[in-house]
Design a protein around this motif. Structure first.
Motif, PDB file in Angstrom:
ATOM      1  N   UNK A   1       4.045  -3.290   9.354  1.00 50.39           N
ATOM      2  CA  UNK A   1       5.152  -3.442   8.400  1.00 50.39           C
ATOM      3  C   UNK A   1       5.476  -4.896   8.269  1.00 50.39           C
ATOM      4  N   UNK A   2       5.599  -5.200   6.862  1.00 51.48           N
ATOM      5  CA  UNK A   2       5.707  -6.482   6.422  1.00 51.48           C
ATOM      6  C   UNK A   2       6.699  -6.668   5.114  1.00 51.48           C
ATOM      7  N   UNK A   3       7.662  -7.407   5.217  1.00 54.16           N
ATOM      8  CA  UNK A   3       8.323  -7.730   3.880  1.00 54.16           C
ATOM      9  C   UNK A   3       7.759  -8.978   3.119  1.00 54.16           C
ATOM     10  N   UNK A   4       7.118  -8.737   2.050  1.00 51.53           N
ATOM     11  CA  UNK A   4       6.723  -9.749   1.184  1.00 51.53           C
ATOM     12  C   UNK A   4       7.592 -10.810   0.990  1.00 51.53           C
ATOM     13  N   UNK A   5       8.795 -10.694   1.058  1.00 54.81           N
ATOM     14  CA  UNK A   5       9.685 -11.491   0.345  1.00 54.81           C
ATOM     15  C   UNK A   5       9.953 -12.551   1.568  1.00 54.81           C
ATOM     16  N   UNK A   6       9.592 -12.305   2.834  1.00 51.45           N
ATOM     17  CA  UNK A   6       9.723 -13.377   3.784  1.00 51.45           C
ATOM     18  C   UNK A   6       8.330 -13.819   4.177  1.00 51.45           C
ATOM     19  N   UNK A   7       8.331 -15.259   3.973  1.00 49.83           N
ATOM     20  CA  UNK A   7       7.058 -15.961   4.355  1.00 49.83           C
ATOM     21  C   UNK A   7       6.558 -15.659   5.795  1.00 49.83           C
ATOM     22  N   UNK A   8       5.302 -16.063   6.168  1.00 45.79           N
ATOM     23  CA  UNK A   8       4.764 -15.857   7.314  1.00 45.79           C
ATOM     24  C   UNK A   8       4.499 -14.521   7.711  1.00 45.79           C
ATOM     25  N   UNK A   9       3.888 -14.664   9.293  1.00 45.18           N
ATOM     26  CA  UNK A   9       3.871 -13.178   9.811  1.00 45.18           C
ATOM     27  C   UNK A   9       2.411 -12.760   9.384  1.00 45.18           C
TER      28      UNK A   9
ATOM     29  N   UNK B   1       2.797 -15.234  -1.001  1.00 45.17           N
ATOM     30  CA  UNK B   1       2.328 -14.150  -0.066  1.00 45.17           C
ATOM     31  C   UNK B   1       0.995 -14.064  -0.320  1.00 45.17           C
ATOM     32  N   UNK B   2       0.492 -13.877  -1.815  1.00 40.51           N
ATOM     33  CA  UNK B   2      -0.765 -13.539  -1.908  1.00 40.51           C
ATOM     34  C   UNK B   2      -1.581 -14.816  -1.456  1.00 40.51           C
ATOM     35  N   UNK B   3      -1.095 -15.891  -1.779  1.00 39.70           N
ATOM     36  CA  UNK B   3      -1.848 -17.093  -1.406  1.00 39.70           C
ATOM     37  C   UNK B   3      -1.971 -17.450  -0.046  1.00 39.70           C
ATOM     38  N   UNK B   4      -1.051 -16.959   0.594  1.00 39.98           N
ATOM     39  CA  UNK B   4      -0.940 -17.279   2.358  1.00 39.98           C
ATOM     40  C   UNK B   4      -2.099 -16.111   2.630  1.00 39.98           C
ATOM     41  N   UNK B   5      -2.076 -14.974   2.223  1.00 41.65           N
ATOM     42  CA  UNK B   5      -3.345 -14.116   2.641  1.00 41.65           C
ATOM     43  C   UNK B   5      -4.541 -14.576   2.427  1.00 41.65           C
TER      44      UNK B   5
ATOM     45  N   UNK C   1       0.470  -1.292   0.026  1.00 38.03           N
ATOM     46  CA  UNK C   1      -0.046   0.058  -0.019  1.00 38.03           C
ATOM     47  C   UNK C   1       0.797   1.130  -0.090  1.00 38.03           C
ATOM     48  N   UNK C   2       2.225   1.085  -0.072  1.00 39.10           N
ATOM     49  CA  UNK C   2       2.791   2.429   0.033  1.00 39.10           C
ATOM     50  C   UNK C   2       3.223   3.021  -1.408  1.00 39.10           C
ATOM     51  N   UNK C   3       2.835   2.505  -2.378  1.00 35.72           N
ATOM     52  CA  UNK C   3       3.278   3.418  -3.477  1.00 35.72           C
ATOM     53  C   UNK C   3       2.202   2.873  -4.731  1.00 35.72           C
ATOM     54  N   UNK C   4       2.388   3.450  -5.745  1.00 36.92           N
ATOM     55  CA  UNK C   4       1.527   3.132  -7.192  1.00 36.92           C
ATOM     56  C   UNK C   4      -0.075   2.821  -6.942  1.00 36.92           C
ATOM     57  N   UNK C   5      -0.324   1.584  -7.335  1.00 38.95           N
ATOM     58  CA  UNK C   5      -1.654   1.395  -7.327  1.00 38.95           C
ATOM     59  C   UNK C   5      -2.021   0.830  -5.993  1.00 38.95           C
ATOM     60  N   UNK C   6      -1.525   0.461  -5.266  1.00 44.60           N
ATOM     61  CA  UNK C   6      -1.827   0.207  -3.673  1.00 44.60           C
ATOM     62  C   UNK C   6      -2.072   1.612  -2.922  1.00 44.60           C
ATOM     63  N   UNK C   7      -1.297   2.356  -3.174  1.00 47.04           N
ATOM     64  CA  UNK C   7      -1.352   3.854  -2.568  1.00 47.04           C
ATOM     65  C   UNK C   7      -2.639   4.308  -2.890  1.00 47.04           C
TER      66      UNK C   7
ATOM     67  N   UNK D   1      -9.933  -7.751   0.544  1.00 46.65           N
ATOM     68  CA  UNK D   1      -8.489  -7.753   0.476  1.00 46.65           C
ATOM     69  C   UNK D   1      -7.896  -7.382  -1.030  1.00 46.65           C
ATOM     70  N   UNK D   2      -6.982  -6.750  -1.086  1.00 48.90           N
ATOM     71  CA  UNK D   2      -6.371  -6.051  -2.184  1.00 48.90           C
ATOM     72  C   UNK D   2      -4.684  -6.559  -2.129  1.00 48.90           C
ATOM     73  N   UNK D   3      -4.275  -7.157  -3.226  1.00 51.53           N
ATOM     74  CA  UNK D   3      -2.839  -7.542  -3.095  1.00 51.53           C
ATOM     75  C   UNK D   3      -2.020  -6.833  -4.142  1.00 51.53           C
ATOM     76  N   UNK D   4      -1.515  -5.813  -3.901  1.00 52.78           N
ATOM     77  CA  UNK D   4      -0.753  -5.015  -4.808  1.00 52.78           C
ATOM     78  C   UNK D   4       0.646  -5.304  -4.583  1.00 52.78           C
ATOM     79  N   UNK D   5       1.130  -5.933  -3.725  1.00 54.14           N
ATOM     80  CA  UNK D   5       2.684  -6.215  -3.759  1.00 54.14           C
ATOM     81  C   UNK D   5       3.152  -6.809  -4.805  1.00 54.14           C
TER      82      UNK D   5
END
Length: 252
Positions: free
Chosen positions: A62-70, A118-122, A17-23, A88-92
C-alpha cells in the motif's frame, strides 16, 4: 520454441496496479508466469487484483503516490529473498482537467508528485545494483496528449512531457547498468480516467473523441500487451523511446 512473452521466473513491480492499465498488466504478466509485486493506494483493491492473478506468489504494498518517500522499504522487501527486480511498470497517474485560470501550485505539485516525482524516485532506486537484475526494463505510462494536447490539459500534459523527456536522458545512464527505459503513449482507453474525462460531455462530444481513433477505443489489455513487449527480450534494443499505443489517433 522461443516465446518472448514467457515471463516465468521474472519479477515485475507494477506501480498503480489496482485498476485500468496497471491491473490489466498485472493479470497478463501473471498469466505468462511472472512474479508480480503490486503497489497501490488501497489494500482492498490490491486484494481484488490478487484474486484475479494466475499465481499465488504475488506481493502487495500500500502506497499513496502523492506522498514522497517510502519506496525504499518496498524495494527492500521485494528483493529480501535474493531475487532482484527484472521490470518496473509505472501506471500511477492523475489527470487534472483544469482551465488556466484555476491552475495553482497545489494542483501542480500534486500532479507532478504522482505523475513524475514518484516515478523518478522508483527509477532512481532501481538503478542501484542491489535492486535490479542483469537485464532490467522500465516502462512508464505517458499519454498521446503529449503530442496532441487538448484544452484544459495543461498540467497533465506538462507532467507527461516531463516523463518523456527525462526518460530520454536517463536511458543513457541506465544503459551502462543494463537497464532499458521507455514510455508508452496510449490514447483514450476504457478506464476510470477516461470515464471521468467524458463525464458531462454530450454524446456528440464523446463520439468526436472516439472518431479520432481509427481503430476505436483501447482496452486496458491492449496497452498491457505493448508494456509486456517493452519488458521482454524482444525489445532488447529499444530504450529512451516513447512508443505509441494510440489506435491510429488522428488529430482532426
Amino acid at each position: 520454441m522461443w516465446n518472448p512473452f514467457d515471463f516465468t521466473g521474472k519479477k515485475i513491480v507494477i506501480a498503480g496496479a489496482t485498476s485500468g492499465m496497471g491491473k490489466a498488466t498485472a493479470v497478463k504478466l501473471s498469466q505468462q508466469g511472472a512474479d508480480v509485486c503490486l503497489i497501490g493506494r488501497s489494500q482492498d483493491k490490491l486484494n481484488e487484483v490478487k484474486m484475479e492473478l494466475s499465481s499465488d506468489s504475488c506481493r502487495c504494498y500500500v502506497k499513496d503516490f502523492s506522498e514522497p518517500g517510502g519506496f525504499q522499504e518496498i524495494f527492500d522487501d521485494v528483493v529480501a529473498e535474493g531475487k532482484k527486480i527484472d521490470g518496473l511498470v509505472y501506471c500511477a497517474g492523475i489527470a487534472k482537467i483544469l482551465p488556466v485560470s484555476m491552475l495553482s501550485k497545489k494542483y501542480m505539485d500534486e500532479s507532478m508528485t504522482v505523475n513524475l516525482y514518484s516515478f523518478v524516485e522508483m527509477v532512481s532506486l532501481l538503478s542501484k545494483k542491489k535492486y535490479h537484475s542483469e537485464h532490467a526494463s522500465v516502462v512508464g505510462i505517458s499519454s498521446i496528449s503529449t503530442q496532441y494536447p487538448q484544452k484544459c490539459q495543461g498540467i497533465y500534459v506538462a507532467t507527461k512531457c516531463a516523463m518523456n523527456g527525462i526518460v530520454t536522458s536517463m536511458a543513457m545512464e541506465l544503459a551502462e547498468k543494463g537497464i532499458r527505459i521507455n514510455t508508452v503513449l496510449p490514447s483514450s482507453t476504457k478506464t476510470k480516467m477516461y470515464d471521468e474525462a467524458v463525464e458531462g460531455k454530450s454524446d456528440e462530444e464523446v463520439q468526436q473523441i472516439k472518431r479520432k481513433q481509427v481503430l476505436g477505443l483501447l482496452e486496458p489489455e491492449d496497452v498491457a500487451h505493448v508494456i509486456m513487449f517493452l519488458l521482454s527480450d524482444a525489445a532488447k534494443m529499444i530504450t529512451g523511446r516513447s512508443i505509441y499505443a494510440d489506435a491510429g489517433f488522428v488529430n482532426f
